[in-house]
Design a protein around this motif. Structure first.
Motif, PDB file in Angstrom:
ATOM      1  N   ILE A  33     -47.383 -40.892  16.824  1.00 56.40           N
ATOM      2  CA  ILE A  33     -47.923 -42.210  17.185  1.00 56.40           C
ATOM      3  C   ILE A  33     -47.770 -42.480  18.681  1.00 56.40           C
ATOM      4  N   VAL A  34     -46.564 -42.285  19.191  1.00 56.25           N
ATOM      5  CA  VAL A  34     -46.320 -42.527  20.610  1.00 56.25           C
ATOM      6  C   VAL A  34     -46.903 -41.407  21.468  1.00 56.25           C
ATOM      7  N   ARG A  35     -47.105 -40.228  20.868  1.00 50.85           N
ATOM      8  CA  ARG A  35     -47.643 -39.051  21.560  1.00 50.85           C
ATOM      9  C   ARG A  35     -46.718 -38.588  22.689  1.00 50.85           C
ATOM     10  N   MET A  36     -45.453 -38.658  22.434  1.00 52.09           N
ATOM     11  CA  MET A  36     -44.471 -38.249  23.424  1.00 52.09           C
ATOM     12  C   MET A  36     -44.370 -36.732  23.471  1.00 52.09           C
ATOM     13  N   THR A  37     -44.037 -36.202  24.628  1.00 56.66           N
ATOM     14  CA  THR A  37     -43.806 -34.768  24.774  1.00 56.66           C
ATOM     15  C   THR A  37     -42.737 -34.309  23.791  1.00 56.66           C
ATOM     16  N   ALA A  38     -42.947 -33.157  23.168  1.00 53.06           N
ATOM     17  CA  ALA A  38     -42.088 -32.722  22.072  1.00 53.06           C
ATOM     18  C   ALA A  38     -40.625 -32.591  22.488  1.00 53.06           C
ATOM     19  N   TRP A  39     -40.355 -32.024  23.672  1.00 51.08           N
ATOM     20  CA  TRP A  39     -38.955 -31.809  24.042  1.00 51.08           C
ATOM     21  C   TRP A  39     -38.227 -33.137  24.219  1.00 51.08           C
ATOM     22  N   LEU A  40     -38.924 -34.154  24.740  1.00 48.28           N
ATOM     23  CA  LEU A  40     -38.297 -35.460  24.915  1.00 48.28           C
ATOM     24  C   LEU A  40     -38.125 -36.167  23.575  1.00 48.28           C
ATOM     25  N   ALA A  41     -39.141 -36.065  22.709  1.00 49.24           N
ATOM     26  CA  ALA A  41     -39.044 -36.656  21.378  1.00 49.24           C
ATOM     27  C   ALA A  41     -37.894 -36.042  20.594  1.00 49.24           C
ATOM     28  N   ALA A  42     -37.729 -34.725  20.730  1.00 50.67           N
ATOM     29  CA  ALA A  42     -36.649 -34.033  20.021  1.00 50.67           C
ATOM     30  C   ALA A  42     -35.283 -34.482  20.531  1.00 50.67           C
ATOM     31  N   LEU A  43     -35.144 -34.647  21.843  1.00 50.33           N
ATOM     32  CA  LEU A  43     -33.851 -35.079  22.401  1.00 50.33           C
ATOM     33  C   LEU A  43     -33.514 -36.511  21.977  1.00 50.33           C
ATOM     34  N   ILE A  44     -34.509 -37.399  21.973  1.00 51.59           N
ATOM     35  CA  ILE A  44     -34.265 -38.783  21.538  1.00 51.59           C
ATOM     36  C   ILE A  44     -33.888 -38.822  20.062  1.00 51.59           C
ATOM     37  N   SER A  45     -34.592 -38.054  19.246  1.00 52.70           N
ATOM     38  CA  SER A  45     -34.291 -38.006  17.809  1.00 52.70           C
ATOM     39  C   SER A  45     -32.916 -37.408  17.564  1.00 52.70           C
ATOM     40  N   LEU A  46     -32.508 -36.442  18.383  1.00 48.04           N
ATOM     41  CA  LEU A  46     -31.153 -35.891  18.291  1.00 48.04           C
ATOM     42  C   LEU A  46     -30.131 -36.980  18.573  1.00 48.04           C
ATOM     43  N   ALA A  47     -30.402 -37.822  19.566  1.00 53.50           N
ATOM     44  CA  ALA A  47     -29.489 -38.928  19.872  1.00 53.50           C
ATOM     45  C   ALA A  47     -29.396 -39.889  18.695  1.00 53.50           C
ATOM     46  N   VAL A  48     -30.529 -40.163  18.031  1.00 51.44           N
ATOM     47  CA  VAL A  48     -30.522 -41.038  16.842  1.00 51.44           C
ATOM     48  C   VAL A  48     -29.677 -40.422  15.740  1.00 51.44           C
ATOM     49  N   ALA A  49     -29.813 -39.123  15.525  1.00 49.45           N
ATOM     50  CA  ALA A  49     -29.030 -38.441  14.490  1.00 49.45           C
ATOM     51  C   ALA A  49     -27.532 -38.526  14.785  1.00 49.45           C
ATOM     52  N   LEU A  50     -27.163 -38.369  16.049  1.00 49.14           N
ATOM     53  CA  LEU A  50     -25.749 -38.479  16.427  1.00 49.14           C
ATOM     54  C   LEU A  50     -25.220 -39.896  16.201  1.00 49.14           C
ATOM     55  N   VAL A  51     -26.027 -40.898  16.525  1.00 49.64           N
ATOM     56  CA  VAL A  51     -25.612 -42.294  16.316  1.00 49.64           C
ATOM     57  C   VAL A  51     -25.398 -42.564  14.828  1.00 49.64           C
ATOM     58  N   VAL A  52     -26.325 -42.117  13.996  1.00 52.86           N
ATOM     59  CA  VAL A  52     -26.196 -42.314  12.548  1.00 52.86           C
ATOM     60  C   VAL A  52     -24.966 -41.576  12.019  1.00 52.86           C
ATOM     61  N   ALA A  53     -24.763 -40.353  12.484  1.00 54.44           N
ATOM     62  CA  ALA A  53     -23.627 -39.551  12.014  1.00 54.44           C
ATOM     63  C   ALA A  53     -22.300 -40.202  12.384  1.00 54.44           C
ATOM     64  N   ILE A  54     -22.196 -40.702  13.609  1.00 55.64           N
ATOM     65  CA  ILE A  54     -20.910 -41.218  14.107  1.00 55.64           C
ATOM     66  C   ILE A  54     -20.623 -42.635  13.619  1.00 55.64           C
ATOM     67  N   PHE A  55     -21.636 -43.482  13.590  1.00 58.28           N
ATOM     68  CA  PHE A  55     -21.392 -44.896  13.309  1.00 58.28           C
ATOM     69  C   PHE A  55     -21.716 -45.323  11.881  1.00 58.28           C
TER      70      PHE A  55
END
Length: 583
Positions: A33-55
């Motif tokens: 939807i946002v059409r973000m570059t894959a490497w940036l989308a992957a890094l942001i999604s990784l950050a979301v996964a870490l937030v969910v895992a930790i908190f």
């Protein structure tokens, strides 16, 4: 020691699943939807996964980060290790001009791009999948299609959709052997069961490729050839997987399907030739609309490209004037000597020989004798049942890895194709630069997958879906599809969900072999929407940054095929198709 919790949100598996899905939702929204570059989308999604895992779960920050580093390491080795070395071999053939020879060899089989797309993306791609897997066929066949005049976006879409039916038996059937390991089910039974599911896809994928290339008209004009290719592939895949050997399944099926297509083209041709992008001449049939042949120069992509021969497109007698125009390239078709054609095919013959020799027991034992298995430093995890998790175990089989075998094949290829060693070395360095964005994407996506697996997010989603009871057979392939969409690997998906499918089958009174196989068969349909494969395809055709566009073009195909697989597996779980299930 971190112990996984499956229902950290209010003790509810459903609410916990909704939160656990946030990293995946973020990834697909940013890409599609946002059409973000894959490497940036992957890094942001990784950050979301870490937030969910930790908190949310809660997993201590230290183990969560360590899980991410292990995933990133696995992304590079063995996955990127295979892709990089496979594309290096391709780059060397481009530098010496032998890829031009290979392209002309395929072009002489047929001047119709619909037929070329089926032979290269499906049959030849299946051979590459059988030998290496992990994105290699997408990277190489998409570039081959561009060399034949395909537009970059269409070449990438065709390569991604084609990389479906062969995936379960890819990399010498590593996904199936992994599934047998994690479930404890016999390898022969799992191979046979998958061989009674994916061949159904094999029949229809070539027809889908023709539709992608030339729409309904393409199907109407070329369905006999596409059907011959698909049916021969399906029969061979079924026969070899059930009665011969899982590792040989895709090798035999790919070669037989390509051979059948070549033989069939001696007695049948499409009524008119379709060319988009120039390189060959097209002639309409008498009374037909001759204006079918469009010559559109393909845009320059990241990987080096061979030159293409140009040609004019002419309309058929009595029809509208054809306006194919001059194609990109160097004019009349060039005739290559038998020796040059052999050298063009030599790299792939060498790859087949190296991988075949690596399966000889004595050689295989020598290669695996230096394999190191170790626990990822500082990472200790227990499953929700209190059993030690194998997720933190890292296998470093540096000598027996497919990527290392490709290095060996590349070194043998150097004198065969006549490239200077220093030039080959420079090509190797250039390959890393070409794939820089894809490397970041793949490592980030695997880091995300490992964080979700280690924290329990993936198990939460799987357990919630497994609660569907007998209806689980209908959604069982979706679990595998989800696993491959995240990790980009049917092997990884089978590692994640294979045991869960086994437990769900036992609880629902269904065949464990059926549902375990469904995980692998459904998983192959998630590969085309996996961020790592989107990144590989985009980098290969020079469209880095447009992974979101690719995602939108293949997503519907992925959904349609996985829906068909769901209906097939559900039918196999009922008396209607139970005769197909391995006893």
């Amino acid at each position: 020691m971190y112990r996984q919790i499956l229902d950290p949100v209010a003790g509810s598996l459903a609410w916990s699943s909704l939160v656990a899905a946030l990293p995946l939702i973020a990834l697909f929204v940013l890409l599609g939807i946002v059409r973000m570059t894959a490497w940036l989308a992957a890094l942001i999604s990784l950050a979301v996964a870490l937030v969910v895992a930790i908190f949310v779960y809660p997993m201590p920050a230290g183990p969560a980060v360590l899980a991410a580093t292990e995933g990133a390491a696995f992304g590079f080795f063995p996955i990127l290790w295979i892709v990089i070395n496979a594309i290096w071999i391709y780059n060397m053939t481009v530098h010496t001009g032998h890829f031009d020879v290979l392209r002309r060899s395929f072009a002489r089989i047929s001047d119709d791009q619909r037929i070329q797309g089926v032979i290269i993306a499906f049959s030849f791609g299946a051979l590459l999948e059988a030998l290496a897997g992990f994105g290699t066929p997408v990277a190489i066949t998409s570039v081959m299609l561009i060399a034949l005049g395909f537009k970059p976006m269409k070449a990438a879409v065709v390569a991604l959709v084609a990389n479906t039916a062969p995936v379960a038996f890819g990399a010498l059937a590593v996904p199936i052997t992994t599934l047998a390991t994690v479930t404890g089910l016999p390898l022969g039974d799992l191979s046979a069961m998958v061989g009674r599911q994916t061949p159904i896809l094999g029949v229809f994928v070539p027809i889908a490729l023709v539709f992608i290339i030339d729409g309904v008209r393409g199907i109407r004009q070329t369905w006999p050839g596409a059907l011959v290719c698909g049916v021969v592939f399906a029969i061979a895949q079924f026969a070899v997987s059930n009665y011969v050997s899982a590792p040989l399944t895709d090798i035999v099926a790919s070669l037989l399907s390509a051979g059948a297509m070549v033989l069939f083209l001696r007695v049948w041709r499409p009524v008119e030739s379709y060319v988009e992008g120039g390189g060959v001449s097209g002639f309409g049939t008498a009374g037909a609309d001759g204006g079918k042949h469009r010559a559109v120069a393909a845009s320059t992509a990241t990987l080096p490209r061979p030159s293409g021969g140009g040609g004019a497109g002419d309309g058929g007698a009595g029809g509208d004037t054809g306006n194919g125009g001059a194609g990109v390239g160097n004019g009349p078709a060039q005739r290559d000597s038998g020796a040059e054609v052999f050298r063009a095919y030599a790299p792939y013959l060498i790859i087949i020989a190296v991988f075949a020799l690596a399966q000889v027991p004595a050689i295989k034992d020598a290669l695996t004798s230096v394999t190191q298995n170790f626990n990822w430093p500082g990472l200790h995890i227990e499953s929700s049942s209190g059993k030690p998790s194998t997720l933190s175990m890292f296998k470093f089989d540096w000598l027996n890895a497919a990527g290392t075998l490709l290095i060996i094949a590349g070194l043998i290829t150097i004198p065969v194709i006549g490239i200077r060693p220093m030039r080959a070395l420079r090509a190797y360095g250039a390959t890393y630069r070409q794939l820089a964005a894809a490397i970041v994407t793949v490592m980030a996506v695997l880091a995300l997958a490992y964080v979700m697996n280690a924290s329990g997010q993936t198990a939460t989603l799987g357990t919630w879906m497994a609660g569907a009871g007998g209806v689980f057979a209908l959604i069982s392939p979706i679990l595998g599809w989800l696993g491959v969409a995240v990790t980009g690997s049917d092997t990884s998906s089978n590692s994640l969900f294979g045991a869960l499918q086994l437990v769900a089958a036992q609880k629902a009174g269904l065949s464990a072999t059926l549902l375990a196989a469904a995980n692998s068969s459904g998983g192959v349909l998630g590969k085309m929407i996996s961020p790592q494969n989107l990144a590989i395809a985009a980098a290969a055709v020079g469209l880095s940054g447009r992974e979101g566009d690719l995602f939108r073009r293949v997503f519907l195909w992925s959904l349609v095929f996985v829906a068909v697989m769901c209906l097939l597996v559900f039918g196999q779980s009922t008396p209607f198709l139970s005769w197909m299930v391995v006893p």
